[in-house]
Design an enzyme around this catalytic site. Sequence first.
Site, PDB file in Angstrom:
ATOM      1  N   GLU A 123      -0.079   3.350  13.010  1.00 37.77           N
ATOM      2  CA  GLU A 123      -0.854   2.195  13.482  1.00 37.77           C
ATOM      3  C   GLU A 123      -0.149   1.435  14.597  1.00 37.77           C
ATOM      4  O   GLU A 123      -0.795   0.779  15.412  1.00 37.77           O
ATOM      5  CB  GLU A 123      -1.176   1.257  12.323  1.00 37.77           C
ATOM      6  CG  GLU A 123      -2.117   1.847  11.280  1.00 37.77           C
ATOM      7  CD  GLU A 123      -1.377   2.600  10.173  1.00 37.77           C
ATOM      8  OE1 GLU A 123      -0.181   2.913  10.354  1.00 37.77           O
ATOM      9  OE2 GLU A 123      -2.004   2.876   9.135  1.00 37.77           O
ATOM     10  N   MET A 153      19.864   0.756  29.550  1.00 42.74           N
ATOM     11  CA  MET A 153      20.040  -0.650  29.914  1.00 42.74           C
ATOM     12  C   MET A 153      21.079  -1.312  29.012  1.00 42.74           C
ATOM     13  O   MET A 153      21.868  -2.144  29.471  1.00 42.74           O
ATOM     14  CB  MET A 153      18.701  -1.386  29.854  1.00 42.74           C
ATOM     15  CG  MET A 153      18.727  -2.768  30.485  1.00 42.74           C
ATOM     16  SD  MET A 153      19.142  -2.726  32.248  1.00 42.74           S
ATOM     17  CE  MET A 153      17.521  -2.627  33.004  1.00 42.74           C
ATOM     18  N   PHE A 206      -2.536  -3.579  -4.896  1.00 41.82           N
ATOM     19  CA  PHE A 206      -2.027  -2.416  -4.175  1.00 41.82           C
ATOM     20  C   PHE A 206      -2.434  -2.505  -2.696  1.00 41.82           C
ATOM     21  O   PHE A 206      -3.580  -2.750  -2.376  1.00 41.82           O
ATOM     22  CB  PHE A 206      -2.577  -1.131  -4.808  1.00 41.82           C
ATOM     23  CG  PHE A 206      -2.152   0.111  -4.073  1.00 41.82           C
ATOM     24  CD1 PHE A 206      -0.814   0.483  -4.020  1.00 41.82           C
ATOM     25  CD2 PHE A 206      -3.086   0.891  -3.396  1.00 41.82           C
ATOM     26  CE1 PHE A 206      -0.421   1.616  -3.331  1.00 41.82           C
ATOM     27  CE2 PHE A 206      -2.700   2.026  -2.703  1.00 41.82           C
ATOM     28  CZ  PHE A 206      -1.362   2.392  -2.662  1.00 41.82           C
ATOM     29  N   GLN A 207      -1.484  -2.291  -1.823  1.00 43.23           N
ATOM     30  CA  GLN A 207      -1.684  -2.360  -0.370  1.00 43.23           C
ATOM     31  C   GLN A 207      -2.254  -3.708   0.081  1.00 43.23           C
ATOM     32  O   GLN A 207      -3.089  -3.773   0.969  1.00 43.23           O
ATOM     33  CB  GLN A 207      -2.541  -1.194   0.136  1.00 43.23           C
ATOM     34  CG  GLN A 207      -1.810   0.149   0.001  1.00 43.23           C
ATOM     35  CD  GLN A 207      -2.464   1.285   0.768  1.00 43.23           C
ATOM     36  OE1 GLN A 207      -3.687   1.304   0.919  1.00 43.23           O
ATOM     37  NE2 GLN A 207      -1.656   2.215   1.233  1.00 43.23           N
ATOM     38  N   LYS A 254     -12.602  -5.235   1.329  1.00 41.80           N
ATOM     39  CA  LYS A 254     -13.374  -4.022   1.075  1.00 41.80           C
ATOM     40  C   LYS A 254     -14.748  -4.333   0.481  1.00 41.80           C
ATOM     41  O   LYS A 254     -15.752  -3.743   0.880  1.00 41.80           O
ATOM     42  CB  LYS A 254     -12.588  -3.115   0.121  1.00 41.80           C
ATOM     43  CG  LYS A 254     -13.209  -1.745  -0.038  1.00 41.80           C
ATOM     44  CD  LYS A 254     -12.319  -0.845  -0.888  1.00 41.80           C
ATOM     45  CE  LYS A 254     -12.886   0.567  -0.941  1.00 41.80           C
ATOM     46  NZ  LYS A 254     -12.027   1.457  -1.750  1.00 41.80           N
TER      47      LYS A 254
END
Lengths: 583, 174
Positions: free
Chosen positions: A72, A492, A134-135, A184
């Site tokens: 993601e 750098m 969860f999540q 959801k």
Amino acid sequence: MESAKAHTSNKNKEKSVQEKESPVLNGAGILIKTLENLDVDTIFGYPGGAVLPLYDELFDNNDINHVLIRHEQAGSHAADGYARATGKPGVVMATSGPGGTNTVTGIATAAMDSIPLVVFTGQVPKEMIGNDAFQEADIVGITRPITKNNYLVKDVDELEQTVREAFHVATSGRPGPVLVDLPKDMLQAKGRFSGLHKVSIPSYNPTKKGHFTQIQKAAELLSEAEKPLIYAGGGVILGEAWEELTALAENHNIPVTTTLMGLGGFPESKPQSLGMLGMHGTYYANMATTECDVLVAVGARFDDRVTGDLEGFSPHSKKIHIDIDPTNIGKNVEVDVPIVGDVKHVLPEIDKHTEQPDTNDWWDTINKWKEEHPLEVPEEDHKIKPQQMMESISDITNGKAIVVTDVGQHQMWAAQHYTYDYPRSFLSSGGLGTMGYGFPAALGAHFGCPDRPVVCITGDGGFQMTAYELATAVEYEVPLKIAIMNNECLGMVRQWQELFYDERYSHSILKKGNPDFVKLAESYGAAGFRASSKNEMEQVLAEAMTIDDRPVVMDFRVDEYENCYPMVPSGAALNEMVLGDKE
Amino acid sequence: MSSTQNGTATNQTKHTLSVVVKYNLNALSRIIGIFSSKGFEIDSISFGSGKETGLARITITTHGDEQIIEQITKQLHKIIDVVTVSDLTHQSFVEREMALVKVKAQRSARSEIMQITDIFRAKIIDISPDNLAIEITGNRDKVNAFIGMVRPFGIIELARTGTVALKREFEGSV
């Protein structure tokens, strides 16, 4: 679900999808229909539990191209690259919890550079929010400081308007990322799609037209200037004001220097161009900034990488500052004529009221600076010098590619040595300096502009941060050219350690762990090449340009100890820049 | 959150900002967030529903030089859900804060505390054998002064609302 009815109206791509009866859909269906209605053609996303209803809607949708990225973070960078290349908002879709948190770096990157993104995240069902389900992650809380606005949509009847509002906020005024969190159960609940386009946010009205008396003051200052200079930033690109800027500079023969974000906002082949200013800016741009008597800042924010020491920044000039975001004005540098407004509206007004300033002496001085210290490209045949690499890429693409960089030395060399004549052709993480940005952003740029050649210039360090996206590039047959400036170190960081930390190269050398980039590319099904001399490099580039069905990874072995100059040491003023290695 | 926070800088002045915002917690968090992320200070803040439904009025007292106050005002205004931001400081305005003070009050000290309460036009709202609870309303300085006066008796608990303020509509003529 009355999907038959929904689908017939869907064919109608007209803006006014007004129906006698708005169709009943579930939340996921409403979201997808709203996206279609807003002309969204591409989504960068990754499925997961909380967004299953959305992915079910996407399964047989033919109007929106969903690109399955492999992480993601890369998805949010890809959407960012898409937005920078096209000017349209980039759209990201991620699931709840880790899906959302993975987008955070990309959102912060977009926020710093004012890039319009709309990020959709799944959320656990409403009644489970706060239960450590969860999540579950409080993504609205997490992204609050890095979004222009964000929303948790609890009621399916508010979904469509919220999505329209999100796009409006992301793309108007000073653009920026917006996140919409979607529980959801809300995505599964039934609601109506109205198709009404009106978005009204009484508390949000960005100022577009500049104040007339301020514009007049600016024009007067400019008319009387003996040593004027335009300092143009990313706002010129975001505000699509490159033609207006070019007109102002050409009509009055005013020199223009751009920031990293402003590259391409003024054609570098024009005689008025001084290239980039700032920490790694050209000698003549930084000298002109220091010596000018009127400085016109256009869509720029006086970033510390541009100004160096504020005390010594353009000390003799009257400053005019045009910006759509009033918080940018007077934040770092005091200005004489602030103008809040859209640069596209303000620049022609200033142009109209400005009389020809006499800049002949000023140009003599500038041209002398240009002759004394041009940007230097070392001559070397048996090795590859990074500067040569950028010039060769510039030559082979005729300056017409979209160049997408990662962050570090190669980024600065790419900014200096590629000739940017076109807007939306240099995409780079400026404000946040996000390593790992380049490759996925280049991928996104390709999806936005499939007909333009896209070259990703990256480093061996940065490329490895998001190299897994080779899978996406291969799957979608993206003919992306990835040129790795491989110096086997974090260039750098190593340069700073050499110059300011007694050559103590603490954890900046990657030599031992680096993969064989050619084999890495081939294992994904991409093409891989390696070059260690200028001649080899030019052959590889020529061959790479002929490949049009898969990504090409070019491992260019460059000189490890090359330093990027000019360089303004941090804390120094712009005219105190260092032009090369100490003998 | 005490008024002694004003630091050492010389040109720091106190400012009272009145912010009208869409009533939601995300917006309130954004307002607080501006102060913590940009390094601005809040001396007091109060939050409650305003005249119109769906809108809240937030009163913030803060301090800083002109440049900082200008940045605060602009940053607040930039929040999408913020409808108006007014700096009342340079206008004529009324402001009030309320505090509830529970103070130790043995029989011997009780009458003195009641006198102080009278002088400040505060109100005793609860009494028990050993202590008094007092309600005081006024501008911040008055509340501070009252608390200072009763502190020697021993403050058991203290709750302050933070300042609320409104612009004065009529200033009259002299």
